[in-house]
Design an enzyme around this catalytic site. Structure first.
Site, PDB file in Angstrom:
ATOM      1  N   VAL A  12       0.841  -1.203   0.000  1.00 18.52           N
ATOM      2  CA  VAL A  12       0.000   0.000   0.000  1.00 18.52           C
ATOM      3  C   VAL A  12       0.877   1.254   0.000  1.00 18.52           C
ATOM      4  CG1 VAL A  12      -1.614   1.356   1.398  1.00 18.52           C
ATOM      5  CG2 VAL A  12      -1.989  -1.099   1.091  1.00 18.52           C
ATOM      6  N   HIS A 224     -16.887  -8.093   8.095  1.00 17.02           N
ATOM      7  CA  HIS A 224     -15.780  -8.939   8.544  1.00 17.02           C
ATOM      8  C   HIS A 224     -16.016  -9.600   9.911  1.00 17.02           C
ATOM      9  CE1 HIS A 224     -12.215  -7.706   5.759  1.00 17.02           C
ATOM     10  NE2 HIS A 224     -13.262  -8.115   5.098  1.00 17.02           N
TER      11      HIS A 224
END
Length: 439
Positions: A12, A224
């Site tokens: 990232v 999640h």
């Protein structure tokens, strides 16, 4: 933007470094944790062995603007190396390209001189309340700093070869990402500059009124915990499975049952109540899933049911959520082969616990990151007077599975991830922030 320090050396961080270097006036530095992380150490070694070059490739041709081979101004192996530099840089922007639970640690490792000179801090992958933690942490050193929260990272970027972690591939890009600033949206020149910069590489950033609004627009917060903090998933993550099983498949190939969908809906409702207390608009979960994540065919779900989702009865909502997960077992827009097989879209395997280079057992990012995020949301709920029995159930179930595994496997050494944590430092900062805002 001019002098930018990116905290992190993962994929990232590399992709973001490339985006920031496309503006030629920017000076971009990166800092890692080579003393404590073998991955960061390998990154630094590869960087120096390959003429101090970084590279981003893309999987899809439409994302070519995000790819390129490039150089940054400087890579620091560790945070201590920055303060030891003879000519210390003046950074106006800090980009936190690390997990949200590391924000405090990263900032505390930077010198006060660097912190005091910052104008902007960008939170790439925050949870609900992350901007409060950062803003309150700096209330004495740099009260005026502008904190910008993204809703989530712009896509999916990964290292393809562990021997060359300075070369990464971006395999997917979101249609848009939300962001919000602690400065007034209309007064934030920095957000306008960010929008233009990211637009030039094909990424749309949508400015919302507050960072909290942006932080709440991440579907992972809602899906999640039920997907990873259930008995089926936790057993696979800790003990493995005799046959392959997958995160997004229906039971018995995966964890998705009507009971899991029920827990997902109740979690969404609890987070919605917390957001309402904080004056943040509620999220239409089904619409967000279908319109902003992975679409389904028009024949599968009617647009009326999607847009009116929040007004429907609970059992109707759960039915629609189950239909949605059934609809993306395969990629409904892929081309079937001669046997009528579509791309197996839901075949995402669980990652299991593992031993790091020091021989310590580690928990994969999912569910550990979700454990942190959900704990913070639970504590914010308590601070604003919202009961969260479903969130409590997720966290208790997670802690029970972890503790039972540790008790039954005394042959291993465990990292602190295996201890029950309450993240008191983060929660105390949020508590102080909310107290100050209410006065």
């Amino acid at each position: 933007m001019s002098n930018i320090l990116i905290a992190g050396t993962g994929p990232v961080a590399v992709q973001l470094a490339y985006i920031f270097t496309t503006e030629r006036h920017n000076q971009v530095d990166m800092v890692g944790r080579a003393k404590y992380s073998q991955r960061s150490k390998r990154f630094c070694q590869a960087y120096h062995q390959q003429q101090q070059q970084l590279e981003v490739t893309v999987q899809n041709n439409q994302h070519q603007a995000l790819s390129g081979r490039f150089r940054i101004h400087h890579l620091y192996a560790d945070y201590g190396d920055i303060t030891q530099t003879a000519t210390m840089n003046h950074y106006d922007t800090l980009v936190l390209a690390c997990n949200a639970d590391a924000y405090i640690s990263v900032i505390q490792q930077l010198s006060q001189r660097i912190i005091k000179n910052l104008n902007h801090i960008v939170l790439v992958s925050p949870t609900i309340g992350s901007h409060m933690i950062v803003k309150q942490l700096l209330v004495e050193l740099n009260k005026q700093v502008e904190v910008i929260s993204f809703s989530t990272y712009i896509g999916d970027t990964r290292v393809m070869n562990e021997t060359t972690p300075n070369q990464v591939m971006t395999t997917g890009v979101k249609k848009h990402v939300y962001m919000g600033s602690t400065s007034n949206k209309k007064e934030s020149d920095f957000m306008l500059k960010m929008q233009r910069l990211f637009e030039d590489v094909g990424v749309r950033l949508i400015a919302l009124d507050t960072p909290l609004f942006a932080e709440s627009r991440n579907s992972s917060l809602y899906v999640h915990p039920p997907l990873f903090m259930n008995d089926f998933s936790l057993d696979v993550i800790l003990n493995g499975s005799d046959v392959p099983v997958y995160v997004y498949k229906l039971f018995p190939e995966g964890p998705i049952t009507m009971a899991l969908i029920h827990e997902m809906r109740v979690l969404w409702q609890e987070i919605t109540l917390i957001l309402e207390k904080l004056n943040v608009p509620s999220l239409n979960l089904l619409e967000f899933m279908v319109k902003e994540n992975y679409p389904v065919r028009n024949e599968t779900l009617s647009n009326h049911e999607i847009t009116e989702f929040q007004k429907l009865a609970a059992i109707h909502q759960e039915y629609l959520l189950y239909v949605r997960y059934s609809a993306i077992l395969i990629d409904p827009f892929s081309k079937p082969d001669i046997n009528g097989k579509y791309f197996d879209f839901s075949a995402v395997p669980f990652k299991q616990i593992y031993q790091n280079e020091q021989g310590m057992m580690q928990i994969p990012r999912m569910p550990y990151e979700d454990y942190y995020r959900t704990t913070i949301i639970q504590q914010i709920g308590a601070l604003v007077g919202i009961e969260t029995p479903m969130i409590n159930r997720f966290l208790q179930r997670y802690a029970l599975h972890i503790s039972k595994f540790v008790e039954g496997h005394t042959e291993f050494e465990y990292s602190e991830q295996f201890q029950q944590q309450y993240f008191e430092a983060d929660v105390d900062l949020i508590k102080s922030y909310l107290k100050n805002v209410s006065h």
